[in-house]
Structures are given as C-alpha cells and as structure tokens.
Motif scaffolding. Structure first.
Motif, PDB file in Angstrom:
ATOM      1  N   GLY A 133       0.788  -1.220   0.000  1.00 16.69           N
ATOM      2  CA  GLY A 133       0.000   0.000   0.000  1.00 16.69           C
ATOM      3  C   GLY A 133       0.820   1.269   0.000  1.00 16.69           C
ATOM      4  N   PRO A 163       1.518   7.210   0.177  1.00 16.89           N
ATOM      5  CA  PRO A 163       0.509   6.155   0.037  1.00 16.89           C
ATOM      6  C   PRO A 163       0.260   5.837  -1.437  1.00 16.89           C
ATOM      7  CG  PRO A 163      -0.278   7.986   1.406  1.00 16.89           C
ATOM      8  CD  PRO A 163       0.969   8.445   0.742  1.00 16.89           C
ATOM      9  N   ALA A 164       0.023   4.573  -1.730  1.00 13.15           N
ATOM     10  CA  ALA A 164      -0.291   4.190  -3.109  1.00 13.15           C
ATOM     11  C   ALA A 164      -1.723   4.544  -3.473  1.00 13.15           C
ATOM     12  CB  ALA A 164      -0.054   2.689  -3.291  1.00 13.15           C
ATOM     13  N   SER A 165      -2.623   4.521  -2.478  1.00 12.91           N
ATOM     14  CA  SER A 165      -4.023   4.843  -2.717  1.00 12.91           C
ATOM     15  C   SER A 165      -4.586   5.580  -1.504  1.00 12.91           C
ATOM     16  CB  SER A 165      -4.825   3.561  -2.969  1.00 12.91           C
ATOM     17  OG  SER A 165      -6.176   3.849  -3.203  1.00 12.91           O
ATOM     18  N   PRO A 166      -5.258   6.722  -1.733  1.00  7.19           N
ATOM     19  CA  PRO A 166      -5.419   7.377  -3.023  1.00  7.19           C
ATOM     20  C   PRO A 166      -4.082   7.892  -3.564  1.00  7.19           C
ATOM     21  CG  PRO A 166      -6.143   8.829  -1.270  1.00  7.19           C
ATOM     22  CD  PRO A 166      -5.869   7.508  -0.627  1.00  7.19           C
ATOM     23  N   ALA A 167      -4.038   8.078  -4.870  1.00  2.00           N
ATOM     24  CA  ALA A 167      -2.788   8.503  -5.508  1.00  2.00           C
ATOM     25  C   ALA A 167      -2.304   9.820  -4.923  1.00  2.00           C
ATOM     26  CB  ALA A 167      -3.004   8.655  -7.015  1.00  2.00           C
TER      27      ALA A 167
END
Length: 305
Positions: free
Chosen positions: A156, A274-278
């Motif tokens: 993540g 963080p990978a998500s949200p971008a």
C-alpha cells in the motif's frame, strides 16, 4: 434544470458585445446556438434579459441585474478553477510531511527551502516522530509524504529508496578516536558513551552495531534527542554513535564523524507516499525534490540531479 457555466458565459458575451453574432464568434458557436441559449435562460429565470432590435441588443433592467449575478458566479468559478489548476501544478496547497527528527532538523531543511523557493502559495507542515510513528501518520492520512527508514513492509506504499545512512562514531574534535581514519565498535567500549533513548531509529542502529560486534557500551548518559547528545559531548561527557546524516546538526569542526567498521552498519532511507489514493501533484513534486537531494540526506554534499 439548473443553469450551466456555459450558459452564463453566453449571456455575458452577448451583453458585452451587444450582438448575437459577435458573441457567437467570440465563443466559437453558431448564432442560432447563441440565440437558443439566451431563450433557454430567459425561460428558466422567467424574465426577458435582452431587448432586441434590428440594429442592436440591449440589456433590460432584469438583464442588468441578472448579468451582475452571472458575472459574480463566473468570476468565482474562474478563480476557483485557477486555484485548482495551481494545485494540480503543485504551485499551491497544503502539504504535510512526516520525517525522522534527525532528518527534519538537518539536511531536510535544504530540501524544504528549495521546494518552497518557487512556490510562494504552498504551505508545508513538517512533523516528526519515530520510524513507526512516521509510517502511522502516513497510513492514517495525517501525512502526505514520509521521509524515514526503508520499511520492511511496503504494501500500500510507494517507496523510493534514498540510499544508505552509515553509522559513525561521533567524538569531540580533540578526542583520540577523532584522529583515526576509522574505528571499530570494540574501540568505543573504553570510553563513556552517550546513548539515545530506546525506540528511536538512532538507538536501533546503535544497538544493532554493538550486538553484531558482541560488545557493550559503557553508557553513562541516555538522552532523547540528538541535539542533547551533541551538547553533552561538547562538555566532554562522552562519545556516541550517529548516522552520517546528523553531521549537519553540528558546528563545523566541533565534532568528528569517524566511519565505524567491524561491522559496518547503516540504515536505509526512503521517501514514501501512500499508493491509494494517488499522491497529489504537490506530494509527487516534493518527493522528486527529496530524491534530487538524496546525497545530502545521506550526509554528503548537496548534489541535485
């Protein structure tokens, strides 16, 4: 049906030019399309906005009042879109960065200065904590970017390694160990040792080195901040071990940073989002700036690339 921004722009263009044909040309529409839009708006508000003659188009009293409302809406909309475009370009907005205290107090200051130099409308909030606390802030959404140790679990996360931050013996400039090209962990046990509190990344690095060398320091003082340890050393209370990145916290020539061997120990640094949200454009640009200064963060001279 609600009126659209496009419809308000048509009303404004007709009012400014006093001509359906001129408004159509300026908006790159057909004249019938402009006429239909005006009729639709007039039907929606229940009032005639323009008095039409064969020679010109004039605003009615209702039209004058409606135009003032439309102009205010268009100004606010355009200003808001301008702010949003600036945010997308990373030219404005609020960015929260979480970092290890040593990095925040040291070389990271150069990164922040370079990043904000061309972004007067950006506000940056810099918070510090242990490696665990920094990652917790990232996972909870309390931070947009983290500068910390390379995590063992990267699920993540968007992780960009910054390189190694080697452990060094740190001694007063006139200390015997300071005259050596390198020292062993074993050499440290014969001197009073100033330790960092447990739970800090510096303490973890120090414990790892002493454990690997199978020796134990003669700890006389334990402190919770690197600046406190530096003050203690300046008063001759002992020596310590710091990552090379802390060198920027010391006065030039006041302390010696001597490479530690047998074994060589280092921590890996990384910039993490963080990978998500971008990540936002602001977070991406800040991360890129950190990467460009990675040699500085690892204790070397600044070498943006």
């Amino acid at each position: 049906m609600n009126l659209s921004i496009e419809q308000l722009r048509v009303i404004s263009a007709v009012a400014q030019s006093s001509s359906f044909s001129e408004a159509a040309r300026s908006l790159r529409l057909t004249q019938p399309a402009v006429s239909r839009t005006v009729q639709t708006v007039e039907a929606h508000v229940g009032a005639q906005l323009f008095a039409r003659t064969t020679r010109m188009v004039e605003l009615t009293a209702d039209g004058i009042e409606f135009l003032s409302v439309a102009a205010a809406i268009l100004d606010e909309f355009d200003a808001g879109m301008g702010r949003f475009a600036a945010f997308q370009r990373a030219d404005r907005g609020l960015l929260t960065v979480a970092a290890l205290p040593v990095l925040a107090s040291g070389m990271l200051a150069q990164v922040v200065s370079a990043f904000l130099a061309t972004r007067p409308e950006v506000q940056l909030n810099l918070v510090t904590g242990s490696a665990k606390e920094v990652l917790e802030r990232l996972h909870s959404g309390d931070a947009d970017v983290a500068i910390t140790e390379l995590p063992t679990e990267a699920a993540g996360l968007l992780v960009t390694p910054l390189g190694s931050d080697p452990a060094c013996a740190v001694v007063p400039r006139d200390h015997p160990l300071g005259q050596m090209g390198e020292v062993r962990w074993q050499d440290l046990i014969h001197h009073n040792f100033i330790a960092l509190s447990k739970g800090t990344s510096v303490r973890r690095l120090t414990d790892e080195g002493f454990k690997a060398a199978a020796v134990y320091p003669n700890t006389t003082v334990t402190v919770d901040a690197t600046v406190t340890a530096i003050a203690m050393m300046s008063h001759g209370m002992g020596i310590t071990v710091f990552p090379l990145s802390t060198q920027s916290l010391t006065t030039a020539g006041e302390l010696r940073f001597v490479p530690l061997e047998e074994p060589a120990v280092s921590r890996e640094l990384a910039v993490i989002a963080p990978a998500s949200p971008a990540p936002s454009a602001l977070a991406r640009q800040f991360s890129a700036t950190v990467v460009s200064f990675r040699t500085t963060l690892a204790g070397g001279p600044p070498q943006p690339f």
